[in-house]
Structure formats: C-alpha cells, structure tokens
Scaffold this active site. Structure first.
Site, mmCIF file in Angstrom:
data_model
loop_
_atom_site.group_PDB
_atom_site.id
_atom_site.type_symbol
_atom_site.label_atom_id
_atom_site.label_comp_id
_atom_site.label_asym_id
_atom_site.label_seq_id
_atom_site.Cartn_x
_atom_site.Cartn_y
_atom_site.Cartn_z
ATOM 1 N N ARG A 297 7.738 -8.850 4.615
ATOM 2 C CA ARG A 297 8.182 -6.928 4.189
ATOM 3 C C ARG A 297 8.031 -6.415 5.602
ATOM 4 O O ARG A 297 9.202 -5.134 4.862
ATOM 5 C CB ARG A 297 6.846 -7.087 4.161
ATOM 6 C CG ARG A 297 5.846 -7.674 3.261
ATOM 7 C CD ARG A 297 3.896 -7.045 2.992
ATOM 8 N NE ARG A 297 3.872 -5.705 2.961
ATOM 9 C CZ ARG A 297 3.347 -5.054 4.363
ATOM 10 N NH1 ARG A 297 2.638 -6.080 4.840
ATOM 11 N NH2 ARG A 297 3.865 -4.150 3.951
ATOM 12 N N ARG B 15 0.656 -1.580 -0.206
ATOM 13 C CA ARG B 15 0.021 -0.271 -0.347
ATOM 14 C C ARG B 15 0.884 0.926 0.024
ATOM 15 O O ARG B 15 0.701 1.985 0.087
ATOM 16 C CB ARG B 15 -1.160 -0.210 1.069
ATOM 17 C CG ARG B 15 -1.685 -1.130 1.801
ATOM 18 C CD ARG B 15 -2.314 -0.952 2.913
ATOM 19 N NE ARG B 15 -3.067 0.767 2.548
ATOM 20 C CZ ARG B 15 -3.835 1.696 2.145
ATOM 21 N NH1 ARG B 15 -5.283 0.272 1.223
ATOM 22 N NH2 ARG B 15 -4.725 2.559 2.021
ATOM 23 N N ILE C 91 -6.661 3.180 15.943
ATOM 24 C CA ILE C 91 -6.325 3.590 14.520
ATOM 25 C C ILE C 91 -7.277 2.665 13.140
ATOM 26 O O ILE C 91 -7.457 3.523 12.392
ATOM 27 C CB ILE C 91 -4.964 3.915 14.110
ATOM 28 C CG1 ILE C 91 -4.089 4.274 15.746
ATOM 29 C CG2 ILE C 91 -4.845 4.426 12.839
ATOM 30 C CD1 ILE C 91 -4.263 6.272 15.143
ATOM 31 N N ARG D 32 -8.584 1.468 4.370
ATOM 32 C CA ARG D 32 -7.815 2.523 4.680
ATOM 33 C C ARG D 32 -7.059 3.128 2.979
ATOM 34 O O ARG D 32 -6.512 3.514 2.013
ATOM 35 C CB ARG D 32 -6.073 1.894 4.527
ATOM 36 C CG ARG D 32 -5.809 0.944 5.859
ATOM 37 C CD ARG D 32 -4.606 0.224 5.588
ATOM 38 N NE ARG D 32 -3.546 0.862 6.161
ATOM 39 C CZ ARG D 32 -2.086 0.360 6.362
ATOM 40 N NH1 ARG D 32 -2.128 -0.427 5.910
ATOM 41 N NH2 ARG D 32 -1.180 0.933 6.653
ATOM 42 N N PRO D 33 -8.185 4.255 3.548
ATOM 43 C CA PRO D 33 -8.646 5.353 1.964
ATOM 44 C C PRO D 33 -7.344 5.774 1.368
ATOM 45 O O PRO D 33 -6.400 6.460 3.236
ATOM 46 C CB PRO D 33 -9.447 6.097 2.534
ATOM 47 C CG PRO D 33 -9.877 5.569 3.957
ATOM 48 C CD PRO D 33 -9.775 4.136 3.921
ATOM 49 N N VAL D 34 -7.776 7.154 1.351
ATOM 50 C CA VAL D 34 -6.501 7.484 1.033
ATOM 51 C C VAL D 34 -6.938 9.248 0.429
ATOM 52 O O VAL D 34 -6.782 10.220 0.000
ATOM 53 C CB VAL D 34 -5.424 6.919 0.180
ATOM 54 C CG1 VAL D 34 -4.897 5.989 -0.245
ATOM 55 C CG2 VAL D 34 -6.073 6.884 -1.917
ATOM 56 N N ASP D 35 -8.245 9.352 1.029
ATOM 57 C CA ASP D 35 -9.327 10.962 0.914
ATOM 58 C C ASP D 35 -7.883 12.124 0.505
ATOM 59 O O ASP D 35 -7.902 12.786 0.388
ATOM 60 C CB ASP D 35 -10.470 10.530 1.461
ATOM 61 C CG ASP D 35 -10.152 10.280 2.934
ATOM 62 O OD1 ASP D 35 -9.688 8.933 2.496
ATOM 63 O OD2 ASP D 35 -10.590 11.038 3.399
ATOM 64 N N GLN D 36 -7.607 11.549 2.031
ATOM 65 C CA GLN D 36 -6.140 12.471 2.481
ATOM 66 C C GLN D 36 -5.538 13.585 2.235
ATOM 67 O O GLN D 36 -5.525 14.757 1.715
ATOM 68 C CB GLN D 36 -6.548 12.149 4.085
ATOM 69 C CG GLN D 36 -6.795 11.818 5.003
ATOM 70 C CD GLN D 36 -8.160 13.103 5.247
ATOM 71 O OE1 GLN D 36 -7.900 14.789 5.061
ATOM 72 N NE2 GLN D 36 -9.722 13.407 4.752
ATOM 73 N N ASP E 112 0.962 -0.203 15.131
ATOM 74 C CA ASP E 112 2.080 -1.428 15.372
ATOM 75 C C ASP E 112 2.585 -2.337 15.862
ATOM 76 O O ASP E 112 3.468 -2.942 15.621
ATOM 77 C CB ASP E 112 3.420 -1.215 13.907
ATOM 78 C CG ASP E 112 2.699 -0.262 12.543
ATOM 79 O OD1 ASP E 112 2.160 -1.083 12.309
ATOM 80 O OD2 ASP E 112 3.254 0.151 11.949
ATOM 81 N N CYS F 167 -7.449 -3.756 3.103
ATOM 82 C CA CYS F 167 -6.312 -4.585 3.388
ATOM 83 C C CYS F 167 -6.969 -4.950 4.199
ATOM 84 O O CYS F 167 -8.146 -5.005 4.549
ATOM 85 C CB CYS F 167 -4.858 -3.690 3.697
ATOM 86 S SG CYS F 167 -4.690 -3.422 4.950
HETATM 87 C C1 UD1 Z 1 1.188 4.106 8.046
HETATM 88 C C2 UD1 Z 1 2.492 2.841 8.494
HETATM 89 C C3 UD1 Z 1 1.313 1.587 9.314
HETATM 90 C C4 UD1 Z 1 1.095 2.300 9.992
HETATM 91 C C5 UD1 Z 1 0.086 3.525 10.268
HETATM 92 C C6 UD1 Z 1 -0.198 4.132 11.462
HETATM 93 C C7 UD1 Z 1 4.151 3.281 6.465
HETATM 94 C C8 UD1 Z 1 4.454 2.724 5.389
HETATM 95 N N1 UD1 Z 1 2.921 2.510 7.400
HETATM 96 O O1 UD1 Z 1 0.067 3.755 7.280
HETATM 97 O O2 UD1 Z 1 2.607 0.540 9.620
HETATM 98 O O3 UD1 Z 1 0.375 1.475 10.767
HETATM 99 O O4 UD1 Z 1 1.619 4.818 10.022
HETATM 100 O O5 UD1 Z 1 0.027 4.839 12.205
HETATM 101 O O6 UD1 Z 1 4.260 4.277 7.240
HETATM 102 N N2 UD1 Z 1 -6.794 7.402 6.493
HETATM 103 C C9 UD1 Z 1 -8.080 7.988 6.193
HETATM 104 N N3 UD1 Z 1 -7.982 8.728 4.715
HETATM 105 C C10 UD1 Z 1 -6.558 8.841 4.252
HETATM 106 C C11 UD1 Z 1 -5.621 8.415 5.413
HETATM 107 C C12 UD1 Z 1 -5.821 7.285 6.651
HETATM 108 O O7 UD1 Z 1 -9.217 7.625 6.981
HETATM 109 O O8 UD1 Z 1 -6.280 9.548 3.267
HETATM 110 C C13 UD1 Z 1 -7.685 6.501 8.113
HETATM 111 C C14 UD1 Z 1 -6.778 4.914 7.878
HETATM 112 O O9 UD1 Z 1 -7.706 4.068 6.755
HETATM 113 C C15 UD1 Z 1 -6.299 5.114 9.239
HETATM 114 C C16 UD1 Z 1 -5.679 5.594 9.820
HETATM 115 O O10 UD1 Z 1 -6.267 7.737 9.397
HETATM 116 O O11 UD1 Z 1 -7.141 4.098 10.047
HETATM 117 C C17 UD1 Z 1 -4.349 6.183 10.012
HETATM 118 O O12 UD1 Z 1 -3.532 5.749 8.495
HETATM 119 P P1 UD1 Z 1 -2.860 5.880 7.778
HETATM 120 O O13 UD1 Z 1 -1.538 7.155 9.252
HETATM 121 O O14 UD1 Z 1 -3.016 6.695 6.614
HETATM 122 O O15 UD1 Z 1 -2.138 5.332 7.861
HETATM 123 P P2 UD1 Z 1 -0.333 4.761 6.924
HETATM 124 O O16 UD1 Z 1 -0.132 5.502 6.468
HETATM 125 O O17 UD1 Z 1 -1.350 3.782 5.584
#
Ligand code: UD1
Length: 417
Positions: A397, A93, A327, A122-126, A305, A117
């Site tokens: 990984r 991801r 989280i 785990r969306p990427v909207d932000q 984590d 996953c």
């Molecule tokens: C990163 C870490 C991962 C860790 C996580 C939280 C990496 C490569 N991975 O994952 O090991 O478990 O931080 O510390 O650094 N969210 C949204 N929209 C978004 C982005 C996030 O809703 O655009 C939500 C996610 O679904 C989740 C929360 O925000 O519930 C935190 O996620 P995020 O900090 O973004 O996790 P990653 O960056 O993917």
C-alpha cells in the site's frame, strides 16, 4: 498471499531513488474532482493505494490515463456518480478525501464511513464539522456520509486537533466555496503544502500555505495543471533507518531533506553521519546506533509514520529509550512481533520503553498496518537467521518495490508468493 524472506547480509551500500509521497499523491488525485479540465500528475508512486484511488475515481466516471510508470492524467469532466462505495473505502481510509472536492464541485457526495482501523478508531468528525460550518447538510445513513450543499459558503473553522486529511478535505472544499474560509489549527505536513501548491496552480486563492492558518478565497472554477508529487519523506526515513541499523553508506536520490529535518536530527543523535543537498541525503553509519527518545507529534515534530521504524532501530541500539505515541491510540502492534524476534520492549498506554539488545533473531512475523510492517522488514535486515514477513499487502500500500530498492543496496530480501 505474498511474503518477504529476509536474511541479514551486512552493510548496505549504494543509491536508492525515492518515490513520490503516497500521502501527497492520494489527495492530489482527488483534487482532479475540482475541475472539468485535465489534471496531470508526475512522480506518482506505483502503490496499491494509488490504484485504489484510481478505481474510486473511475467508478465516479473519471477518465484516468496513465503510462503506469508514475505519470497520470485525470479527466473529471464527465462525473456521473458521486458515491465512494464501502468496498473501496474499507480498503483505504484515505477515500474520505473525495468527500470535500465532490461535494464542493457537484453539490452532493456519498462516502462510506471509513470505520476504525488497526491503529485506532480514527473518526472523521472534524471533516464533517468543517463541511457543516460551510453550509453542507450532512446525514449519516446506512454507514454512509451523505452530504449536500448547493454551493458551500466560506466559514471560519477551528479544528479541534491537527488532522492531515481533515485539513486537505476542507481545503479542497473551500477552493470552490462562496466567500472566504479560514481554517485554523490546520495541518502543516509537507503533503498538505504540496496539495495547496497544486490547488494554487489550478487557480485557487490560498494564503498562509505551510502555516497553521489557511485562508481560502473561493473561486467560481478551477482549471487543469501539471504537478509533480513531492518526494516521500517516510519512505526516505525508512531507508535511512535501514542503514542506521545495518550500517554502510547509502545516498538517497530525489529526496526532500527539507521536509524531514527532525528525522535527520534523530538519526544524527543515533550516531549516523548525515549530509544533504537540495534533493539528496547521504548516510554513513559505521557503529551500532545509540538509543534515541521519540515523541510523535504533528509536523514539523517527529512523524507518527516513522515511530515503528525508529523502534526497530532502538531495539538493537546501545542503551534504552522511551517512545511516546501521541497521535494514534493503538500504534504499538509491532511491539509483540519485535519481542518475538528477541527485542526487549515493554509498552503501556502510549509509551514504550525499549532496552537495546545486541542481537535480534529471525522469525516469522506479521503486522496489521503499513509502517509496522516496514519496521519488521528493518528488523529482518539485521536479525540472525531468516525472517519471514507475512501479509505484505500492507507494505504494498505504501512502499514501491521495497524489496528491489533494498536489494539494490545489498540487502538479501526476496518476495515469495
Ligand atoms: C494522515 C496520514 C497518515 C498519518 C496521519 C498522521 C494520509 C493519507 N494519511 O492520516 O499516514 O499517520 O495523517 O500524521 O495522509 N482525528 C479525529 N477526528 C477527525 C480526524 C482526525 O479525532 O475528524 C484524530 C485521529 O483519530 C488521530 C489524529 O486526529 O488521532 C490525527 O489523525 P489525522 O491527521 O486525521 O490522520 P489521517 O489524516 O487519517
């Protein structure tokens, strides 16, 4: 597919050298896309996700030089393809991290949408909202994010939640934008700070590093630099939990205790004697651990984590504990597997109640994510009889030579093909 065979072997004693952090290495490698000069990284962990990122960059036209022992040099002067394909993104991801730097430097990027996953949607909207605020045109088509912008413009972006890779993507994008970007509610994880420190070495102008507000004044171009990846606090924490469970005395070298205070405090609460210097941590554990309550939150609070590993410890601890995961919505897949090994854990929603048992018993188990797999390895270190952990490609990984590192301190652990 490889498996790990683990048999309890008493106390762990000796030294373990900690690798560079996976979650810092991946964004740092993507930062190479921001410059035509060379980026030299040391202390890069040799992990499957690092190899995937290497492939991703090479597919875009980057030259990657490596001695295959922790040192890499990236040359992105001849990028000829700005697409991150589904085949690679689906395995990792964090591939979304190429979006910000590629768009900012080359004016366009196409990245396959990561999708859900095992641990949640785990969306990427932000990430997308932030890039749009900076003037990017974003289209979701055929499962891809297609982004365009002649040159991104500085903007004030307030993130709805603390997101680690979201902050990293926007931070990288902002370094080459026109004007000032203010990222509010930014993540302060040490891996974000490590990336920001490297970007500053590359010529970026970033204020507020390590705080919830990052102010980035965009520059015309960035240059190459040399940077050493921060030590992996999650790998270190995993080994500390191993000792807290099996007992013994272990020193971790090349660690970063300052980045993991809350984990060290929780281990102390569990009865471990912890000492630390600038780059080492010593743990001495002679008794059964005491149960500790955990609530996962963004840094500097307790990391998600490390939740699974602490659950393994609590499973054999004296007393009961409550673990709240705030989280990710689905990060308790290790619960049924630990229960198959004799643990007494009940989970409902984002809360698990763990009643410590005297003993676990070995079983064949598997997990569908990285840290859950690590938790099963820890359980195997103390379970009676033999434990087989299947599907260990998840472990590969994120853990460099886990069987060798644990084997060196006395664990009986073997990889079987
Ligand atoms: C990163 C870490 C991962 C860790 C996580 C939280 C990496 C490569 N991975 O994952 O090991 O478990 O931080 O510390 O650094 N969210 C949204 N929209 C978004 C982005 C996030 O809703 O655009 C939500 C996610 O679904 C989740 C929360 O925000 O519930 C935190 O996620 P995020 O900090 O973004 O996790 P990653 O960056 O993917």
């Amino acid at each position: 597919m490889d498996k790990l065979k683990i048999t309890a072997n008493g106390h762990l004693n000796g030294e373990i050298v900690i690798s560079g952090a996976k979650n810092a290495a991946l964004p740092l490698m993507c930062a190479a896309l921001l410059t035509k000069e060379r980026l030299h990284l040391t202390n890069v962990p040799m992990l499957r996700d690092v190899k995937t990122t290497q492939k991703l960059l090479q597919g875009m036209g980057a030259r990657v030089m490596t001695d295959n022992v922790h040192e890499f040099e990236f040359d992105c002067s001849r990028i000829n393809n700005t697409c991150a394909p589904y085949e690679l993104v689906k395995t990792m991801r964090a591939s979304i991290l190429v979006l910000g730097p590629t768009l900012s430097h080359f004016g366009e990027a196409q990245v396959s949408l990561p999708g859900g996953c095992a641990i949640g949607s785990r969306p990427v909207d932000q990430h997308l909202k932030g890039l749009e605020a900076m003037g990017a045109e974003i289209l979701i088509e055929h499962g891809y994010v297609k982004a365009r912008a002649k040159r991104l413009k500085g903007a004030r972006i307030v993130m709805d939640m603390v997101t680690v890779t979201g902050t990293e993507n926007l931070l990288m994008a902002a370094t080459l934008a026109d004007g000032i970007t203010v990222l509010e509610n930014a993540a302060t994880e040490p891996e974000v700070t490590d990336l920001a420190d490297c970007l500053v070495k590359m010529g970026a102008d970033i204020q507020g590093i390590g705080t919830r507000t990052l102010t980035i004044r965009g520059v015309e171009k960035l240059h190459g630099c040399s940077h050493s990846v921060v030590p992996d606090r999650i790998e270190a924490g995993t080994f500390l939990c191993a000792v807290a469970m099996a007992g013994g005395k272990v020193v971790l070298r090349r660690a970063a205790p300052k980045t993991m205070q809350v984990v060290l405090d929780k281990l102390t609460e569990a009865g471990a004697i912890i000492e630390a210097g600038d780059d080492w941590i010593a743990i001495d554990m002679q008794n059964r651990p005491k149960a500790v309550d955990i609530r996962t939150l963004p840094y500097p609070a307790f990391p998600t984590d490390m939740q699974a590993q602490f659950m393994a410890m609590n499973a054999i601890a004296e007393g009961s504990s409550k673990i709240v995961e705030t989280i990710f919505e689905n990060r308790f897949m290790h619960v049924p597997e630990l229960n198959r090994m004799g643990a007494d854990i009940s989970a409902e929603g984002n809360t698990a109640i763990v009643k410590g048992v005297e003993k676990l018993s070995g079983a064949t188990v598997m997990a569908t994510d990285l840290r859950a797999s690590a938790c099963l390895v820890l359980a195997g270190l103390v379970a009676q009889g033999e434990t087989i952990v299947e599907r260990i490609y998840h472990l590969d990984r994120g853990y460099e030579n886990i069987e060798q590192k644990l084997g060196n301190v006395g664990a009986r652990i073997e990889r079987i093909s």
